[in-house]
Design an enzyme around this catalytic site. Structure first.
Site, short mmCIF file in Angstrom:
data_model
loop_
_atom_site.label_atom_id
_atom_site.label_comp_id
_atom_site.label_asym_id
_atom_site.label_seq_id
_atom_site.Cartn_x
_atom_site.Cartn_y
_atom_site.Cartn_z
N ASP A 36 18.45 -14.65 -16.61
CA ASP A 36 19.26 -15.20 -17.69
C ASP A 36 20.57 -15.75 -17.14
O ASP A 36 21.07 -16.77 -17.59
CB ASP A 36 19.58 -14.12 -18.74
CG ASP A 36 18.35 -13.74 -19.53
OD1 ASP A 36 17.30 -14.39 -19.34
OD2 ASP A 36 18.43 -12.79 -20.33
N TYR A 39 20.01 -19.07 -15.55
CA TYR A 39 19.77 -20.03 -16.64
C TYR A 39 21.09 -20.44 -17.29
O TYR A 39 21.37 -21.62 -17.48
CB TYR A 39 18.82 -19.40 -17.66
CG TYR A 39 18.54 -20.26 -18.86
CD1 TYR A 39 17.52 -21.22 -18.84
CD2 TYR A 39 19.29 -20.12 -20.03
CE1 TYR A 39 17.25 -22.00 -19.95
CE2 TYR A 39 19.03 -20.92 -21.14
CZ TYR A 39 18.02 -21.85 -21.09
OH TYR A 39 17.77 -22.63 -22.19
N ASP A 40 21.92 -19.43 -17.60
CA ASP A 40 23.21 -19.71 -18.23
C ASP A 40 24.07 -20.63 -17.36
O ASP A 40 24.83 -21.45 -17.87
CB ASP A 40 23.97 -18.41 -18.51
CG ASP A 40 23.31 -17.61 -19.63
OD1 ASP A 40 22.49 -18.19 -20.36
OD2 ASP A 40 23.60 -16.41 -19.73
N SER A 85 -6.24 -29.65 -46.32
CA SER A 85 -6.33 -28.20 -46.29
C SER A 85 -7.77 -27.81 -46.04
O SER A 85 -8.68 -28.62 -46.18
CB SER A 85 -5.83 -27.62 -47.61
OG SER A 85 -6.57 -28.19 -48.66
N LEU A 86 -7.96 -26.56 -45.64
CA LEU A 86 -9.30 -26.10 -45.31
C LEU A 86 -9.93 -25.41 -46.51
O LEU A 86 -9.23 -24.87 -47.36
CB LEU A 86 -9.24 -25.09 -44.17
CG LEU A 86 -8.68 -25.59 -42.84
CD1 LEU A 86 -8.65 -24.46 -41.83
CD2 LEU A 86 -9.51 -26.75 -42.33
N ARG A 139 4.00 -30.34 -43.91
CA ARG A 139 2.71 -30.79 -44.37
C ARG A 139 2.82 -31.50 -45.71
O ARG A 139 2.16 -32.51 -45.96
CB ARG A 139 1.78 -29.59 -44.49
CG ARG A 139 0.40 -29.96 -44.92
CD ARG A 139 -0.50 -28.76 -45.04
NE ARG A 139 -1.76 -29.19 -45.61
CZ ARG A 139 -1.94 -29.43 -46.90
NH1 ARG A 139 -0.97 -29.23 -47.75
NH2 ARG A 139 -3.10 -29.84 -47.35
N GLU A 176 2.03 -24.47 -36.75
CA GLU A 176 2.58 -23.61 -37.79
C GLU A 176 3.93 -23.09 -37.29
O GLU A 176 4.03 -22.58 -36.19
CB GLU A 176 1.61 -22.43 -38.00
CG GLU A 176 1.76 -21.73 -39.30
CD GLU A 176 0.97 -22.41 -40.43
OE1 GLU A 176 0.29 -23.42 -40.16
OE2 GLU A 176 1.05 -21.91 -41.56
N TYR A 228 -2.04 -25.97 -32.96
CA TYR A 228 -3.49 -25.75 -32.95
C TYR A 228 -4.32 -27.02 -33.17
O TYR A 228 -5.52 -26.97 -33.15
CB TYR A 228 -3.88 -24.68 -33.97
CG TYR A 228 -3.25 -24.86 -35.34
CD1 TYR A 228 -3.62 -25.90 -36.16
CD2 TYR A 228 -2.28 -23.94 -35.78
CE1 TYR A 228 -3.04 -26.07 -37.40
CE2 TYR A 228 -1.70 -24.10 -37.03
CZ TYR A 228 -2.08 -25.16 -37.83
OH TYR A 228 -1.50 -25.32 -39.05
N LYS A 292 -13.61 -23.41 -36.35
CA LYS A 292 -13.77 -24.86 -36.21
C LYS A 292 -14.95 -25.18 -35.30
O LYS A 292 -15.16 -24.50 -34.29
CB LYS A 292 -12.50 -25.47 -35.56
CG LYS A 292 -11.26 -25.41 -36.42
CD LYS A 292 -10.05 -25.92 -35.64
CE LYS A 292 -8.80 -25.84 -36.51
NZ LYS A 292 -7.57 -26.03 -35.70
N CYS A 428 29.18 3.09 -57.32
CA CYS A 428 29.95 4.32 -57.50
C CYS A 428 31.37 4.06 -56.99
O CYS A 428 31.55 3.56 -55.88
CB CYS A 428 29.30 5.44 -56.70
SG CYS A 428 30.36 6.87 -56.43
#
Ligand SMILES: [Zn+2]
Length: 668
Positions: A36, A39-40, A85-86, A139, A176, A228, A292, A428
Site C-alpha cells: 500500500d 502504491y500511495d 430480462s431473463l 439497464r 452487475e 458477465y 446460459k 429519554c
C-alpha cells in the site's frame, strides 16, 4: 511544449498506466504486487504532477474517478443491444423443461451450459471505445437506461481503460454493480446514527448509490462490480460465452470466479443445489443462478421470444421471507436515549438462520405498517443484515390482537421520553439513564471504536450496576481488585480486561472521536473531522459555522458537534480521557509535499475556514508560523488581510493568494 512539460506528460502517462495496472491487481484479481505504501507513493507523485500541470491531467487518470459536478438529472441513453430480462424458473422441473426446449430446437447438436451466480444488484452496461471507458448506463427498461458514467467511474474495481494487450478495444459489456453485505451493514449503521432511512436490501442500496446525482456520494459508497456478458465487440467476437468471459478477464474486467461449465442439465442442477447453502458465505447477496447456452452460434440459432432469450434462464432460490407471529413489541433505549421498538417474533428459519427479533425503527414505522401485537407477519432477512417486518397478514387476525402504544416514559429509568417536533424518534431525557450509559459504553468499546476486547455488553452491565463505571473515562481507572469481585472474573480474565483497556490508549484520534458517540458523527464523519481539524483543541474552539464549512460535515452535524462540546459534562469527560492518555490529535505525518515549508494566513479564505486550511497544511507536512518571521516561507492572503501583509511585503516574502494556495495543496 517545453522540455519539462514533455517530461511531465510522459511520466504522468507512465504513472497512470502503473496505477491502473496495480488497481486491477488489487481490486479485480485480489492479488496485489506492491505494498500500500508503494502504491500511495505512485499516487502522490501523480497528484503532485497534476497539481503542477493541471492542463495535462489525463482523462483516464485515477484522480478523475471522482470528478464532475452534481447533475440535475441523468441523460437517457439507448443501449447498443437491448438488455432483455431473463425468464425465471423456480424448480428443477422447470429447468429440465428449459433444457428439453433447447435440445428440441438444436436437434442432435451437443449442448454445453455455463452457470453463473445471479448477483442481487443493479444491472449496468459499459461502453469502452478504443479501450477507454466512455459511458456507463443503467439497464433501465432494457432499451433505454440512464447515463451514470461519473458514478460508475468511482467504482475502483471498474477499469477506466482496458488492458492495452488484450484483444478487446471497442466493446459493450454488461454486469452487475452490487454492495457487499458488510458494506451495506456499515452503511446502514451509519445511516441509523444519522437518523436516515435504512436500505432494505443490497439491490436498493446499489441502485440508490449508482443513481446519486452527486458523484461524491456515489464515491463514498462501498460498491463493487462483476461483468458477465460481452454484448458487442467491434474487433472480433469469441465463439463461446466461456471465451467471452475469459476475454473480458484478460482485458482487466472483473469476472466472477464461480462461473462453471457443464455438459448436462443434471450436473447443472447438482451445482445449483450445492450453492443454495454456500451462498450465505459469499459476502454478497445472490438470489439465484443463471444458466446460459455456451455456444454463441447456438445462442443465435435459439434466438429470442418477444421478451426473453431462449438460450438462457434464471433459477431463483426460495426467497428469504417467512411468516411468523409477532409475540410482542419491546422498547429498547439507545445511547442517545432513542426509544426503539423491537419486534419479538416466534422463532422462524429464514434463509438458514433463526430469526427471533426484528427492528421496527420507530413508532411511525409501526403505525405505517399497521402492526398489532399478536399479528401474523411476513418477515424478510434482507441483505443478511437485519431482519425486517414487511407487513402484517391482516386476513389472519382473530380479534385478539392488541394495539401497540409507544411509552411516554423511558422503560428503563422512568424519566420522561420526549419527541421533538421534527423527529421520528422519542428520547429519554435523562443523560444518566443506565440504559444510555450502557449503550454509550458499549459503543465506546466496540470494534470500530476503541476496540476494547472483552469489555462487551455483559461486563458493562455488571460494571454499571455495581456503580464502578458511569462513563468511558471510568474504564481507564478500573483496578484489578474491583474486577475480581465481579461474577466470573479470576486473576487472568481480570488482567486481560485491564490489558485490553490499557492498549486502547494508543488508538488513533479519529477512533476516539467516533467512540465518543456524538450524534450524527459516524465513522466516516469522525475521520473527516479528525483530518480537517487535526486535534481536539481545534474542534473545541471551532464555531458551528467553521465546522459546517468542512466538506462532508454540514449544518446538522456541526450543530451536534457543538452541542456535544458545549455540554460541561462532556467537557469534563474529554479532560479526563485526555488525562487517561488517549490521543487527542492526529499523528503528524513526517513528510509530505509541503514538508519543511512554513505557512502563515492572514484574512479570510472563501473556500474553507482558517483552522481547516492550517490543518491541511500540516497534513501535507507543512508547518504553521506564529508570525511574520524570517523562517516564514509563504504568507497566504485571504479577504481583508491584516498588517501581516505589509510586513511580509517589506521583508520580500512569497505571498500566495487563495487560488495559488489551493493549487499548491492540490485542491484546484
Ligand atoms: Zn432512561
Amino acid at each position: 511544449m517545453s522540455e519539462s512539460r514533455e517530461k511531465a506528460r510522459r511520466r504522468m502517462r507512465e504513472l497512470v498506466d502503473a496505477i491502473s495496472h496495480h488497481d486491477t491487481k488489487y481490486y479485480v484479481e485480489d492479488n496485489p504486487e506492491i505494498s500500500d505504501f508503494e502504491y500511495d507513493q505512485l499516487v502522490q507523485e501523480l497528484n503532485d504532477l497534476e497539481a503542477t500541470f493541471p492542463d495535462l491531467v489525463l482523462p483516464d487518470s485515477p484522480t478523475q474517478r471522482v470528478s464532475g459536478k452534481a447533475l440535475e438529472e441523468f441523460p437517457q441513453v439507448e443501449h447498443k443491444v437491448a438488455m432483455l430480462s431473463l425468464g425465471n424458473s423456480y424448480s428443477p422441473e422447470e429447468l429440465k423443461e428449459f433444457d428439453a426446449r433447447v435440445r428440441k430446437w438444436l436437434g442432435e447438436e451437443k449442448v454445453e451450459y455455463v452457470v453463473e451466480l445471479k448477483i442481487d444488484g443493479l444491472g449496468i452496461a459499459l461502453l469502452y471505445e478504443d479501450g477507454e471507458l466512455t459511458r456507463g448506463a443503467t439497464r433501465g427498461d432494457g432499451k433505454v437506461g440512464e447515463e451514470v458514467t461519473q458514478n460508475i467511474k468511482t467504482i475502483r474495481s471498474i477499469p477506466l481503460r482496458l488492458r492495452p494487450d488484450s484483444g478487446l478495444r471497442t466493446i459493450e459489456v454488461r454486469g452487475e454493480v452490487y454492495m457487499p453485505t458488510e458494506g451495506l451493514r456499515r452503511l446502514n449503521k451509519d445511516r441509523e446514527q444519522r437518523g436516515e432511512p435504512l436500505f432494505a436490501n443490497p439491490r436498493n442500496a446499489a441502485a440508490g448509490s449508482v443513481r446519486q446525482l452527486d458523484p461524491k456520494i456515489a464515491a463514498s459508497r462501498p460498491l463493487e462490480a462483476f461483468f458477465y456478458t460481452l454484448g458487442y465487440s467491434k474487433e472480433s467476437m469469441p465463439k463461446t460465452h466461456e471465451a467471452c468471459i475469459e476475454a473480458m478477464k484478460q482485458a482487466g474486467l472483473r469476472v466472477s470466479p464461480h462461473t462453471r461449465k457443464f455438459d448436462s442439465i443434471d450436473k447443472v442442477l447438482g451445482h445449483i443445489s450445492s450453492w443454495e447453502s454456500k451462498r450465505d458465505d459469499l459476502g454478497y447477496e445472490i438470489d439465484g443462478m443463471v444458466v446460459k447456452v455456451n455456444s454463441l452460434a447456438q445462442q443465435l440459432k435459439l434466438g429470442y421470444t418477444a421478451k426473453e432469450p431462449r438460450w438462457a434462464i434464471a433459477f431463483k432460490y426460495p426467497p428469504k421471507q417467512m411468516t411468523t407471529r409477532l409475540i410482542d413489541i419491546q422498547v429498547q433505549v439507545g445511547r442517545t436515549g432513542a426509544l426503539t421498538p423491537v419486534a419479538v417474533l416466534e422463532p422462524v428459519q429464514v434463509g438458514g438462520v433463526t430469526v427471533t427479533h426484528a427492528t421496527l425503527h420507530n413508532e411511525d414505522e409501526v403505525k405505517r405498517k399497521g402492526l398489532m401485537i399478536g399479528d401474523h407477519v411476513l418477515i424478510e432477512r434482507a441483505g443478511e443484515v437485519i431482519p425486517q417486518v414487511v407487513k402484517a397478514i391482516v386476513d389472519r387476525r382473530t380479534g385478539k390482537e392488541r394495539e401497540f402504544r409507544m411509552p411516554q416514559t423511558c422503560p428503563v429509568c422512568g424519566s420522561k421520553a420526549v419527541r421533538e417536533e421534527d423527529e421520528a424518534v422519542r428520547r429519554c431525557v435523562n443523560a444518566s439513564c443506565p440504559a444510555q450509559v450502557k449503550e454509550r459504553l458499549t459503543h465506546f468499546t466496540s470494534r470500530g471504536a476503541m476496540d476494547i476486547e472483552g469489555v462487551g455488553p455483559s461486563l458493562i452491565d455488571q460494571l454499571v450496576e455495581k456503580g464502578l463505571v458511569s462513563d468511558a473515562a471510568d474504564l481507564y481507572a478500573l483496578r484489578k481488585e474491583q474486577l475480581l469481585e465481579l461474577e466470573g472474573f479470576a486473576e487472568k480474565s481480570s488482567q486481560n480486561v485491564l490489558d485490553a483497556v490499557n492498549s486502547s490508549r494508543g488508538r488513533e484520534f479519529d477512533r476516539v472521536l467516533y467512540a465518543l458517540g456524538i450524534r450524527h458523527v459516524g465513522k466516516t464523519t469522525a475521520t473527516v473531522l479528525a483530518e480537517a481539524m487535526r486535534n481536539l483543541d481545534r474542534i473545541q474552539s471551532a464555531t458551528e459555522e467553521e465546522l459546517s464549512r468542512i466538506e462532508g460535515i454540514g449544518q446538522v452535524v456541526a450543530e451536534a458537534i457543538r452541542d456535544f462540546m458545549d455540554n460541561p459534562k462532556n467537557h469534563a469527560l474529554l479532560g479526563r480521557l485526555r488525562k487517561a492518555g488517549l490521543r487527542m490529535e492526529l499523528e503528524k505525518k513526517a513528510s509530505g509535499p509541503l514538508s519543511g515549508k512554513t505557512f502563515l494566513f492572514t484574512g479570510e479564505l472563501s473556500s474553507m475556514p482558517r483552522p481547516e486550511a492550517e490543518a491541511l497544511v500540516q497534513s501535507l507536512g507543512g508547518k504553521i508560523s506564529r508570525g511574520v518571521t524570517k523562517a516564514l516561507d509563504y504568507l497566504v492572503v485571504g479577504k481583508d488581510p491584516g498588517s501581516k501583509l505589509a510586513k511580509a511585503k517589506s521583508l520580500g516574502m512569497t505571498i500566495l493568494d487563495e487560488k495559488a494556495f489551493l493549487e499548491m495543496v492540490g485542491k484546484k
